[in-house]
Design a protein around this motif. Structure first.
Motif, PDB file in Angstrom:
ATOM      1  N   GLY A 109     -11.674  32.508 -34.308  1.00  0.00           N
ATOM      2  CA  GLY A 109     -10.501  32.315 -35.160  1.00  0.00           C
ATOM      3  C   GLY A 109     -10.726  31.228 -36.190  1.00  0.00           C
ATOM      4  O   GLY A 109     -11.681  31.252 -36.952  1.00  0.00           O
ATOM      5  N   ASP A 110      -9.830  30.224 -36.189  1.00  0.00           N
ATOM      6  CA  ASP A 110      -9.916  29.134 -37.164  1.00  0.00           C
ATOM      7  C   ASP A 110     -10.752  27.960 -36.668  1.00  0.00           C
ATOM      8  O   ASP A 110     -10.851  26.934 -37.332  1.00  0.00           O
ATOM      9  N   VAL A 111     -11.358  28.117 -35.493  1.00  0.00           N
ATOM     10  CA  VAL A 111     -12.135  27.021 -34.922  1.00  0.00           C
ATOM     11  C   VAL A 111     -13.421  26.831 -35.723  1.00  0.00           C
ATOM     12  O   VAL A 111     -14.016  27.789 -36.220  1.00  0.00           O
ATOM     13  N   ILE A 112     -13.858  25.576 -35.860  1.00  0.00           N
ATOM     14  CA  ILE A 112     -15.085  25.266 -36.583  1.00  0.00           C
ATOM     15  C   ILE A 112     -16.258  25.971 -35.913  1.00  0.00           C
ATOM     16  O   ILE A 112     -16.368  25.972 -34.683  1.00  0.00           O
ATOM     17  N   PRO A 113     -17.172  26.601 -36.685  1.00  0.00           N
ATOM     18  CA  PRO A 113     -18.321  27.290 -36.080  1.00  0.00           C
ATOM     19  C   PRO A 113     -19.118  26.361 -35.170  1.00  0.00           C
ATOM     20  O   PRO A 113     -19.312  25.181 -35.478  1.00  0.00           O
ATOM     21  N   GLU A 114     -19.589  26.934 -34.055  1.00  0.00           N
ATOM     22  CA  GLU A 114     -20.311  26.135 -33.054  1.00  0.00           C
ATOM     23  C   GLU A 114     -21.568  26.870 -32.621  1.00  0.00           C
ATOM     24  O   GLU A 114     -21.548  28.089 -32.389  1.00  0.00           O
ATOM     25  N   ILE A 115     -22.668  26.149 -32.524  1.00  0.00           N
ATOM     26  CA  ILE A 115     -23.887  26.709 -31.948  1.00  0.00           C
ATOM     27  C   ILE A 115     -23.793  26.582 -30.440  1.00  0.00           C
ATOM     28  O   ILE A 115     -23.616  25.487 -29.899  1.00  0.00           O
ATOM     29  N   VAL A 116     -23.890  27.723 -29.745  1.00  0.00           N
ATOM     30  CA  VAL A 116     -23.794  27.728 -28.288  1.00  0.00           C
ATOM     31  C   VAL A 116     -25.118  27.314 -27.665  1.00  0.00           C
ATOM     32  O   VAL A 116     -25.163  26.528 -26.721  1.00  0.00           O
ATOM     33  N   GLY A 117     -26.214  27.855 -28.174  1.00  0.00           N
ATOM     34  CA  GLY A 117     -27.520  27.537 -27.613  1.00  0.00           C
ATOM     35  C   GLY A 117     -28.602  28.326 -28.323  1.00  0.00           C
ATOM     36  O   GLY A 117     -28.349  29.061 -29.279  1.00  0.00           O
ATOM     37  N   ALA A 118     -29.828  28.185 -27.832  1.00  0.00           N
ATOM     38  CA  ALA A 118     -30.981  28.847 -28.438  1.00  0.00           C
ATOM     39  C   ALA A 118     -31.356  30.096 -27.654  1.00  0.00           C
ATOM     40  O   ALA A 118     -31.157  30.172 -26.447  1.00  0.00           O
ATOM     41  N   VAL A 119     -31.900  31.089 -28.372  1.00  0.00           N
ATOM     42  CA  VAL A 119     -32.479  32.273 -27.721  1.00  0.00           C
ATOM     43  C   VAL A 119     -33.945  31.928 -27.485  1.00  0.00           C
ATOM     44  O   VAL A 119     -34.826  32.222 -28.296  1.00  0.00           O
ATOM     45  N   THR A 120     -34.203  31.290 -26.357  1.00  0.00           N
ATOM     46  CA  THR A 120     -35.547  30.729 -26.107  1.00  0.00           C
ATOM     47  C   THR A 120     -36.611  31.804 -25.963  1.00  0.00           C
ATOM     48  O   THR A 120     -37.803  31.548 -26.182  1.00  0.00           O
ATOM     49  N   ALA A 121     -36.207  33.037 -25.603  1.00  0.00           N
ATOM     50  CA  ALA A 121     -37.195  34.107 -25.424  1.00  0.00           C
ATOM     51  C   ALA A 121     -37.878  34.483 -26.735  1.00  0.00           C
ATOM     52  O   ALA A 121     -38.944  35.108 -26.714  1.00  0.00           O
ATOM     53  N   LEU A 122     -37.294  34.104 -27.868  1.00  0.00           N
ATOM     54  CA  LEU A 122     -37.864  34.462 -29.172  1.00  0.00           C
ATOM     55  C   LEU A 122     -38.715  33.344 -29.770  1.00  0.00           C
ATOM     56  O   LEU A 122     -39.204  33.475 -30.892  1.00  0.00           O
ATOM     57  N   ARG A 123     -38.895  32.252 -29.055  1.00  0.00           N
ATOM     58  CA  ARG A 123     -39.702  31.162 -29.601  1.00  0.00           C
ATOM     59  C   ARG A 123     -41.172  31.575 -29.703  1.00  0.00           C
ATOM     60  O   ARG A 123     -41.705  32.246 -28.816  1.00  0.00           O
ATOM     61  N   ASP A 124     -41.819  31.148 -30.807  1.00  0.00           N
ATOM     62  CA  ASP A 124     -43.229  31.491 -31.001  1.00  0.00           C
ATOM     63  C   ASP A 124     -44.117  30.260 -31.133  1.00  0.00           C
ATOM     64  O   ASP A 124     -45.312  30.376 -31.434  1.00  0.00           O
ATOM     65  N   GLY A 125     -43.552  29.075 -30.908  1.00  0.00           N
ATOM     66  CA  GLY A 125     -44.335  27.846 -30.975  1.00  0.00           C
ATOM     67  C   GLY A 125     -44.253  27.122 -32.303  1.00  0.00           C
ATOM     68  O   GLY A 125     -44.743  25.986 -32.428  1.00  0.00           O
ATOM     69  N   SER A 126     -43.658  27.754 -33.304  1.00  0.00           N
ATOM     70  CA  SER A 126     -43.548  27.111 -34.611  1.00  0.00           C
ATOM     71  C   SER A 126     -42.323  26.212 -34.718  1.00  0.00           C
ATOM     72  O   SER A 126     -42.147  25.505 -35.708  1.00  0.00           O
ATOM     73  N   GLU A 127     -41.460  26.239 -33.716  1.00  0.00           N
ATOM     74  CA  GLU A 127     -40.224  25.456 -33.758  1.00  0.00           C
ATOM     75  C   GLU A 127     -40.535  23.956 -33.616  1.00  0.00           C
ATOM     76  O   GLU A 127     -41.580  23.582 -33.068  1.00  0.00           O
ATOM     77  N   ARG A 128     -39.628  23.140 -34.078  1.00  0.00           N
ATOM     78  CA  ARG A 128     -39.840  21.693 -33.986  1.00  0.00           C
ATOM     79  C   ARG A 128     -38.553  20.993 -33.575  1.00  0.00           C
ATOM     80  O   ARG A 128     -37.452  21.479 -33.818  1.00  0.00           O
ATOM     81  N   GLU A 129     -38.695  19.852 -32.945  1.00  0.00           N
ATOM     82  CA  GLU A 129     -37.548  19.066 -32.514  1.00  0.00           C
ATOM     83  C   GLU A 129     -36.904  18.354 -33.701  1.00  0.00           C
ATOM     84  O   GLU A 129     -37.573  17.987 -34.666  1.00  0.00           O
ATOM     85  N   PHE A 130     -35.601  18.174 -33.594  1.00  0.00           N
ATOM     86  CA  PHE A 130     -34.869  17.388 -34.588  1.00  0.00           C
ATOM     87  C   PHE A 130     -34.992  15.914 -34.246  1.00  0.00           C
ATOM     88  O   PHE A 130     -34.850  15.515 -33.083  1.00  0.00           O
TER      89      PHE A 130
END
Length: 730
Positions: A391-412
Motif C-alpha cells: 500500500g502506502d508503506v515505504i518500500p522495504e528490502i526483505v532479504g537477498a536471494v542468496t541462491a543467485l549469488r555468483d561471487g561478484s557481490e560485495r559488502e556495503f
C-alpha cells in the motif's frame, strides 16, 4: 522453409519453442521453491509464466500432455526424507486474479452442479507450506509435505515440535482415522527475528516467511525446528473414517477445533458472489492485519455433497479457487547502496535498484535505515533482492536471494565521513543505532532538508519551494555560489537573488542527471528566469509565498524551525500554552514539561535547541524579516464545544482548508484529531486523493465526510453530519 515446416503436429514451431522454454523455467522454479527452499523468482513472475503456459495449451491442445507443468501438483520430492504416500491425493488450486475471473468460476460451478451450489466458504490463503497430518485412533501418526500430490516427505518428527499441533486429539466423536490438511507458516514477527539470528550466526537469511517455514520444517535435526516459531492452521480433510462425516467444510472446522486442532477464526460462509466479493475486498484493505503473510483468499463450495459432484481436474478441484491479490513482493537487482543525510544529520543507507513495478507503482529506492539493518538483512551490493511495498508503506528490502549469488557481490561499507560536507560522522550518544553528521549548522544537505521541511504543508506551506528549488538554493550548479547558506536567510530572499539560479535536469524514472547528446554534459535549466532574461512566474510566486508565510501562526513557525520531537501536535500545544516565541525561549524545563502533551524528554530537547546560538540567530533573523513570533493573548473560547468527546481523522486535499486549518476547526469545537483511522474514529474527513485512510475507514465502517459534509459538521454538529456522511460496506 515451406508453410508446412512452420508447424509440427498442427502446432506452430514458435509456440512449441515457447512452451518448452516456459516448461523448463516453471519446473526449475518449482524445484527451487518446493525442494531447495531457495526461490529465485517472485510469485508474480511464476504466476505470469504459468498463465502463459495455460494460454498456449488452450490455443494449441496438443501441447497439454501428462508431463506438462500445468498437469502437475507441487514439484518433485526431495531425497533428504523418507517418502510416504498420501491417503488421498493432495491437489493444487486454480487461480483468479480479478472479479471477472471469480464470476466466471462461480458461473461454471453453477452450471456443473446439480443444484444451487451455495453457500460458499471464504478463508485466507496463507503463504506457507502445505502439510498433511494423519491421526489414527486419535494419535498423531504421521506428518508429510505435499510433494507431488501423491507422495511427500515424512517430516513427522519436526511436526511434533510445532506449537499448537496436538499429539493426541481430544473430545467426543474422534474418527478412527483422519487425515487433515493445512498450512505451516512462521508469523511475520518471528520471521524477522529468525533472519536477524541467522545473519548474526553468519548464515544466509531466508527470502520470505514461506521460505523460512519450508526450510525450518525440512530440518534434519528436529531440535533445530523446535527452536523456531513454526505454527500451523488446518483448512481441510483428506480422509475421515470411523465416525459420522460432517456435511460441510464449515462443520468440519468446528469439529476439528473441538478435537484441539488449530483452525483459523478468519473465515466466513456467504450465500453467493456478492458476499464473496465483499470478503475479498475486506481483506484487500486488511491484508496485513493477520499475524501471518497472506497472498489472497480461497473460496470453496461449503457443501461436501456438491464438492463430490463437481469433482476435480487433473490437478485442482472444480469446487474451490484461490483469488490472488496483486503482488506486494517482487525480485529486483540491488545496484548499489548509497547514503543520504537528513535534516537532523542522521545518515541513512538506501538501496538503489533496477526500477520495478510493485503494488502499483515504480520503485527504485528503498531505505535500509542504518548500517546495522544492512547487516541484519544480509544483503550485498549486486544481490537479487526481495522487495516489498504494501500500500502506502515505504518500500522495504526483505532479504537477498542468496541462491543467485555468483561471487561478484560485495559488502556495503558505511562511510566514516559525511558525503555532503566531509565532516567525520559520529553517534550522538552511546548506544545509538544511527550515525549523524555533527555539522548541523553548515552541512548543505542538512540545510537543504530543513528548508524543504520548513516549506512543507506540515509547517509554513510555501508554494514554489519544493525539493528541486531547495537543492538549487543550497547546492547550485557550479560555479554559482549557494544563495542560502543557512535557513536564517530564507525570508530575505529577493527576485534578484533567485534569477541566476539553475538546476540539473534529472530523469523522472531513474533520478539521474540527463546529458546533452551533443556535448555529453549535464543538462541544466533556469528555475526562476524566463528565456528573455526576466523573472519567471515561479520567482514571483516564491517571493509572494514567503511574504504570506510571515503571517503564519506560531505553531507553524515552531514546526518550521526543525526542533527535534516538535511536530504539529506538540507545536500546537506549545503555542496555545506559551503564546510567544520569547516565552518559550525563556521558559525553564519544568515550565515546558508542565505543558499538556510535552513531557520531560521533549521539554529538555526544546530547552537544548534554544540554548544554541545559531538557532537563536535563525529566530531573530526571521523576526527581523517580519515573521510573526507570537499569537497574542489567548482568545476566549467562542466556538460551541459541539464536537467534544469525538475523534476525527483528516486526509486528502480540501479546497477551503489545509489539513492544519481543518484540524484547528475541529479542535476549536472540542474535537480530537488523530493521525490514523481506528474503530474509535468518529468521522473521517476526506478530500481528493484520500488514499489508504479512506480504504481503512470503509473497512471499519467509519462515517466519511466530504468537504460539504465537513461544513455541515462544523455548522450543525455531529448528528446533522451523520445524516449526510457516507458509510460504505467493506
Amino acid at each position: 522453409m515451406s508453410e508446412r515446416d512452420t508447424e509440427v503436429g498442427g502446432v506452430p514451431v514458435a509456440a512449441l519453442k515457447r512452451h518448452a522454454e516456459l516448461s523448463e523455467q516453471v519446473e526449475d522454479a518449482r524445484w527451487r521453491y518446493y525442494v531447495l527452499d531457495q526461490p529465485t523468482v517472485s510469485d508474480a513472475q511464476f504466476d505470469e509464466w504459468f498463465r502463459e503456459l495455460l494460454a498456449l495449451e488452450e490455443a494449441h491442445p496438443p501441447l497439454q500432455t501428462p508431463d506438462s507443468p500445468t498437469q502437475k501438483v507441487g514439484a518433485p520430492i526431495s531425497g533428504d526424507f523418507a517418502k510416504v504416500s498420501h491417503l488421498n491425493r493432495m491437489e493444487s488450486l486454480d487461480n483468479a486474479f480479478n472479479e471477472a475471473d471469480m464470476a466466471a468460476w462461480m458461473a461454471r460451478v453453477e452450471r456443473l452442479a446439480e443444484r444451487d451450489p451455495g453457500p460458499y466458504l471464504c478463508e485466507l490463503k496463507i503463504d506457507g507450506l502445505a502439510i498433511a497430518l494423519v491421526y489414527r485412533d486419535g494419535k498423531l501418526e504421521r506428518g508429510a509435505t505435499r510433494g507431488d500430490g501423491r507422495v511427500g516427505d515424512d517430516v513427522t518428527a519436526n511436526v511434533r515440535t510445532i506449537k499448537g499441533v496436538p499429539h493426541r486429539l481430544k473430545g467426543e466423536g474422534v474418527p478412527s482415522l483422519v487425515e487433515v490438511r493445512g498450512e505451516v507458516y512462521i508469523p511475520v514477527e518471528g520471521f524477522q527475528r529468525l533472519n536477524e539470528q541467522l545473519v548474526e550466526q553468519g548464515r544466509p537469511p531466508f527470502a520470505n516467511p514461506r521460505n523460512s517455514a519450508a526450510g525450518t520444517l525440512r530440518q534434519k535435526d528436529a531440535r533445530v525446528t523446535a527452536q523456531r516459531p513454526l505454527r500451523m492452521l488446518v483448512h481441510g480433510i483428506g480422509l475421515w473414517e470411523g465416525s459420522a462425516v460432517p456435511r460441510a467444510q464449515s462443520e468440519v472446522y468446528e469439529r476439528l477445533r473441538e478435537f484441539g486442532l488449530p483452525v483459523s477464526d478468519l473465515f466466513q460462509v456467504v450465500p453467493g458472489l456478492t458476499g464473496v466479493d465483499e470478503f475479498i475486498e475486506h481483506y484487500r484493505v486488511h491484508r496485513h492485519d493477520p499475524a501471518y503473510e497472506i497472498d489472497g483468499v480461497v473460496v470453496k463450495v461449503d457443501d461436501f455433497r456438491t464438492q463430490r459432484e463437481l469433482g476435480s481436474t487433473s490437478r485442482a478441484p472444480r469446487w474451490a479457487i484461490a483469488y490472488k491479490y496483486p503482488p506486494e513482493e517482487v525480485n529486483t537487482k540491488l545496484l548499489d547502496i548509497q547514503v543520504g543525510v537528513g535534516r537532523t544529520g542522521r545518515v541513512t543507507p538506501y538501496a538503489v535498484m533496477e526500477p520495478i513495478v510493485v503494488a502499483g507503482s515504480t520503485v527504485e529506492r528503498a531505505t535500509l535505515h542504518n548500517a546495522a539493518t544492512v547487516i541484519k538483512k544480509g544483503v550485498l551490493v549486486g544481490d537479487t533482492v526481495v522487495l516489498r511495498k504494501a500500500g502506502d508503506v515505504i518500500p522495504e528490502i526483505v532479504g537477498a536471494v542468496t541462491a543467485l549469488r555468483d561471487g561478484s557481490e560485495r559488502e556495503f561499507v558505511m562511510p566514516t565521513h559525511c558525503p555532503e560536507c566531509g565532516t567525520e560522522l559520529a553517534y550522538e550518544k552511546e548506544g545509538d543505532a544511527d550515525l549523524r553528521c555533527p555539522n548541523a549548522r553548515s552541512c548543505p544537505a542538512q540545510i537543504r532538508e530543513r528548508l524543504y521541511f520548513a516549506a512543507g504543508r506540515r509547517a509554513l506551506d510555501i508554494d514554489g519551494l519544493g525539493y528541486v528549488a531547495a537543492t538549487a538554493l543550497t547546492q547550485p550548479v557550479p560555479p554559482q555560489e549557494p544563495v542560502l547558506r543557512t535557513e536564517a536567510d530564507l525570508f530575505d530572499l529577493t527576485i534578484e537573488q533567485l534569477m541566476p539560479i539553475r538546476s540539473v535536469v534529472r530523469d523522472q524514472d531513474t533520478g539521474l542527471p540527463k546529458l546533452d547528446p551533443e556535448t555529453g554534459e549535464q543538462k541544466v535549466v533556469s528555475l526562476f528566469a524566463n528565456l528573455d532574461g526576466g523573472p519567471s512566474q515561479a520567482a514571483r510566486t516564491l517571493v509572494e509565498e514567503l511574504d504570506r508565510a510571515k503571517a503564519a501562526p506560531l505553531a507553524q513557525v515552531l514546526v518550521a524551525l526543525s526542533i527535534r520531537h516538535v511536530g504539529p501536535p506538540t507545536a500546537r500545544d506549545l503555542a496555545e500554552a506559551m503564546r510567544s516565541i520569547d516565552a518559550i525561549m525563556d521558559a525553564s524545563e519544568e515550565e515546558l514539561a508542565s505543558v499538556k502533551g510535552i513531557g520531560a524528554r521533549v521539554a529538555a530537547t526544546i530547552r537544548e535547541w534554544f540554548e544554541v546560538d545559531w538557532h537563536r540567530e535563525i529566530v531573530e533573523r526571521w523576526r527581523a524579516a517580519g515573521v510573526r513570533m507570537d499569537d497574542g493573548p489567548a482568545p476566549e473560547k467562542t466556538e460551541p464545544q459541539i464536537l467534544e468527546g469525538l475523534t476525527f481523522v483528516v486526509t486528502g486535499t480540501l479546497e477551503a482548508y489545509t489539513r492544519d486549518t481543518a484540524s484547528e476547526a475541529l479542535t476549536s469545537r472540542g474535537g480530537k484529531v488523530a493521525g490514523s483511522v481506528s474503530k474509535k474514529t468518529s468521522f473521517l474527513v476526506a478530500g481528493e486523493n484520500a488514499g489508504s485512510k479512506y480504504d481503512k475507514a470503509v473497512g471499519l465502517g467509519v462515517p466519511i465526510l466530504d468537504e460539504q459534509g465537513f461544513a455541515v459538521l462544523l455548522d450543525e454538529g455531529p448528528e446533522a453530519a451523520a445524516r449526510v456522511a457516507v458509510t460504505e460496506e467493506p
